[in-house]
Design a protein around this motif. Structure first.
Motif, mmCIF file in Angstrom:
data_model
loop_
_atom_site.group_PDB
_atom_site.id
_atom_site.type_symbol
_atom_site.label_atom_id
_atom_site.label_comp_id
_atom_site.label_asym_id
_atom_site.label_seq_id
_atom_site.Cartn_x
_atom_site.Cartn_y
_atom_site.Cartn_z
ATOM 1 N N LEU A 154 0.826 -1.203 0.000
ATOM 2 C CA LEU A 154 0.000 0.000 0.000
ATOM 3 C C LEU A 154 0.864 1.258 0.000
ATOM 4 C CD1 LEU A 154 -2.900 -0.889 2.482
ATOM 5 C CD2 LEU A 154 -2.919 -0.938 -0.020
ATOM 6 N N LEU A 157 1.940 2.124 -3.430
ATOM 7 C CA LEU A 157 0.853 2.649 -4.277
ATOM 8 C C LEU A 157 0.361 4.019 -3.818
ATOM 9 C CD1 LEU A 157 -1.304 -0.588 -4.707
ATOM 10 C CD2 LEU A 157 0.155 0.490 -6.424
ATOM 11 N N SER A 158 0.745 4.426 -2.614
ATOM 12 C CA SER A 158 0.205 5.664 -2.054
ATOM 13 C C SER A 158 0.728 6.891 -2.789
ATOM 14 C CB SER A 158 0.560 5.761 -0.571
ATOM 15 O OG SER A 158 0.123 6.997 -0.038
ATOM 16 N N ASP A 159 -0.156 7.849 -2.967
ATOM 17 C CA ASP A 159 0.221 9.136 -3.544
ATOM 18 C C ASP A 159 0.451 10.168 -2.439
ATOM 19 O OD1 ASP A 159 0.800 10.638 -5.818
ATOM 20 O OD2 ASP A 159 -1.194 11.555 -5.842
ATOM 21 N N GLN A 161 2.891 9.599 0.266
ATOM 22 C CA GLN A 161 3.955 8.951 1.026
ATOM 23 C C GLN A 161 4.610 9.869 2.054
ATOM 24 O OE1 GLN A 161 6.724 7.226 -1.751
ATOM 25 N NE2 GLN A 161 5.361 5.524 -2.276
ATOM 26 N N PHE A 180 -7.571 8.600 1.475
ATOM 27 C CA PHE A 180 -6.378 8.025 0.853
ATOM 28 C C PHE A 180 -6.428 8.257 -0.655
ATOM 29 C CE2 PHE A 180 -7.069 5.521 4.712
ATOM 30 C CZ PHE A 180 -5.811 5.582 5.300
ATOM 31 N N ARG A 181 -5.281 8.570 -1.211
ATOM 32 C CA ARG A 181 -5.154 8.732 -2.664
ATOM 33 C C ARG A 181 -4.136 7.714 -3.170
ATOM 34 N NH1 ARG A 181 -4.477 14.058 -1.037
ATOM 35 N NH2 ARG A 181 -2.310 14.017 -1.790
ATOM 36 N N TRP A 182 -4.540 6.997 -4.219
ATOM 37 C CA TRP A 182 -3.697 5.933 -4.758
ATOM 38 C C TRP A 182 -3.314 6.236 -6.204
ATOM 39 C CZ3 TRP A 182 -2.579 3.349 -0.569
ATOM 40 C CH2 TRP A 182 -3.527 3.218 0.440
ATOM 41 N N ARG A 183 -2.222 5.672 -6.629
ATOM 42 C CA ARG A 183 -1.736 5.903 -7.988
ATOM 43 C C ARG A 183 -2.542 5.128 -9.026
ATOM 44 N NH1 ARG A 183 4.829 5.602 -6.778
ATOM 45 N NH2 ARG A 183 4.863 7.357 -5.302
ATOM 46 N N LEU A 186 -7.193 0.004 -6.549
ATOM 47 C CA LEU A 186 -6.713 -1.125 -5.765
ATOM 48 C C LEU A 186 -7.360 -2.417 -6.230
ATOM 49 C CD1 LEU A 186 -6.765 0.373 -2.140
ATOM 50 C CD2 LEU A 186 -4.879 0.336 -3.779
ATOM 51 N N GLU A 190 -5.650 -5.952 -2.327
ATOM 52 C CA GLU A 190 -5.193 -4.673 -1.786
ATOM 53 C C GLU A 190 -6.301 -3.962 -1.018
ATOM 54 O OE1 GLU A 190 -1.870 -3.911 -5.308
ATOM 55 O OE2 GLU A 190 -3.863 -3.003 -5.421
ATOM 56 N N LEU A 194 -6.245 -2.587 2.753
ATOM 57 C CA LEU A 194 -6.719 -1.267 3.154
ATOM 58 C C LEU A 194 -7.651 -1.367 4.358
ATOM 59 C CD1 LEU A 194 -7.021 1.763 2.769
ATOM 60 C CD2 LEU A 194 -8.787 1.309 1.038
#
Length: 415
Positions: A154, A157-159, A161, A180-183, A186, A190, A194
């Motif tokens: 995770l 993948l996190s935007d 970090q 949460f913001r992801w690239r 999920l 995943e 989360l």
């Protein structure tokens, strides 16, 4: 402290420990890492300067991360910037170009291969208040391990970090909502991670409470050089010999005599057998016992089984009104002394006789070798009685015990 400087200082320490002020090469009878272990572990208790230096550097790191105030902190922050990405991890995004050696050591504290672990990062714990100064992924604010390690996939993948805890959500009607913001979207596994992450971060930020750091290894939660030194110098589980050696130190005997007993129980004294092993003595015919000349001068023979010495132990035990069966080794004799009597003073008294006996035997052996002296059972026993009485009075100056009383019944004096 530069490694070369540390090695030179240790060289001086070792030379002084084993040879005093004399010049020339000395024999290091005990490994330096064992010498630097504490007395409670059965070792000599000399401070390891390398570890002390790391513990002192840790004090500077603690002052930086715990919000210390002063011009010194402003100057360091202006010169080097803040520790990055999380204060307890250290490092800087721009590297260490132009930085001083001191700052590099403080920033990378705990990453040394010699120590073997990131001890500082593992020793601190972030207590989250409003989340305004705590890194969501890098700080160990949930359990003992940072979330970036607990949820590595995770984190990748996190935007967010580098975001702080307080930046990972918002308050709505006095309720905290995580965002949460992801690239990318999920996957099903995943999403399960989360859910586990959301379950782990139940301790939501608190309004009006400032974040703070806590040091795990001190009951006060504040970093101390002493606690850091104990963490860094912690070794393996103590052996039976270590447990035995730990009981040597509390005694009425002089420190020099106690150190000799400590070496003796490890077979780390310059007996002729040990000198032969180290090729100080070249001819095996020169390695026989200084007293009897019939057997190899090992520690056990010289202090226990030699025909000229074993009667000394029997005479001393008759003096102390105890029966004695001669064990085969010096460590067994020491254990038998530890088993006599109940109470602190009784144990100290027995240990005093032990120290006086082995010291007298060793000094008499040296007289025979270097001064062509002679020994007798009676003279050795008398020397043990006299030296033990003097040492007892030195540690107990208010005692009314006379030498006559000591000769007749010493146990009554120290009980």
């Amino acid at each position: 402290m530069p490694l070369k400087v540390w090695k030179n200082i240790v060289k001086l320490q070792r030379g002084f420990l084993w040879g005093g002020a004399t010049l020339g090469r000395k024999i290091a009878w005990v490994r330096w890492d064992k010498v630097c272990r504490p007395n409670s572990d059965g070792r000599l208790g000399i401070r390891d300067l390398r570890v002390v230096n790391l513990a002192l550097l840790g004090k500077w790191r603690w002052r930086l991360i715990s919000g210390g105030q002063g011009i010194w902190r402003d100057i360091i922050s202006a010169r080097y910037g803040l520790l990055y990405p999380s204060p307890h991890f250290g490092g800087r995004p721009s590297g260490f170009r132009g930085a001083s050696l001191w700052w590099k050591d403080v920033s990378l504290l705990g990453s040394s291969v010699e120590i073997g672990s990131d001890w500082f990062s593992k020793g601190v714990l972030k207590r989250v208040g409003n989340g305004g100064s705590s890194s969501f992924w890098f700080d160990p604010w949930v359990g003992d391990i940072p979330l970036k390690i607990q949820f590595q996939s995770l984190f990748q993948l996190s935007d967010q970090q580098l975001d702080l805890v307080g930046e990972m959500g918002y308050w709505l009607d006095l309720e905290w909502h995580w965002v949460f913001r992801w690239r990318r979207d999920l996957s099903v596994p995943e999403i399960g991670l989360l859910e586990a992450l959301l379950s782990a971060v139940q301790n939501t930020p608190l309004l009006g409470v400032v974040d703070s750091w806590s040091w795990r290894h001190d009951s006060t939660g504040t970093y101390s050089v002493k606690s850091a030194y104990m963490v860094l110098s912690a070794g393996s589980v103590a052996s039976d010999l270590d447990s035995l050696l730990a009981r040597v130190w509390k005694s009425w005997a002089p420190s020099k005599v106690i150190v000799f007993s400590w070496q003796l129980l490890q077979d780390r004294v310059p007996s002729r057998q040990n000198l032969l092993r180290r090729r100080v003595i070249r001819d095996p015919r020169d390695s026989f016992c200084a007293f009897c000349g019939a057997s190899l001068e090992s520690v056990d023979h010289l202090f226990v089984t030699c025909d000229s010495i074993s009667p000394v132990w029997y005479s001393l035990f008759r003096w102390l009104d105890f029966r004695f069966v001669s064990p085969p080794s010096i460590s067994s004799v020491f254990q038998s002394f530890l088993g006599f009597g109940v109470g602190r003073k009784i144990r100290l008294g027995w240990l005093l006789i032990w120290h006086a006996t082995v010291c007298t035997i060793w000094n008499s052996r040296n007289d025979v070798i270097f001064a062509r002296g002679t020994v007798s059972i009676e003279s050795l026993v008398d020397k043990v009685k006299l030296s033990s009485w003097k040492w007892y009075l030195a540690k107990n100056p208010g005692s009314p015990c006379s030498f006559y009383e000591w000769e007749v019944q010493p146990i009554l004096c120290w009980s």
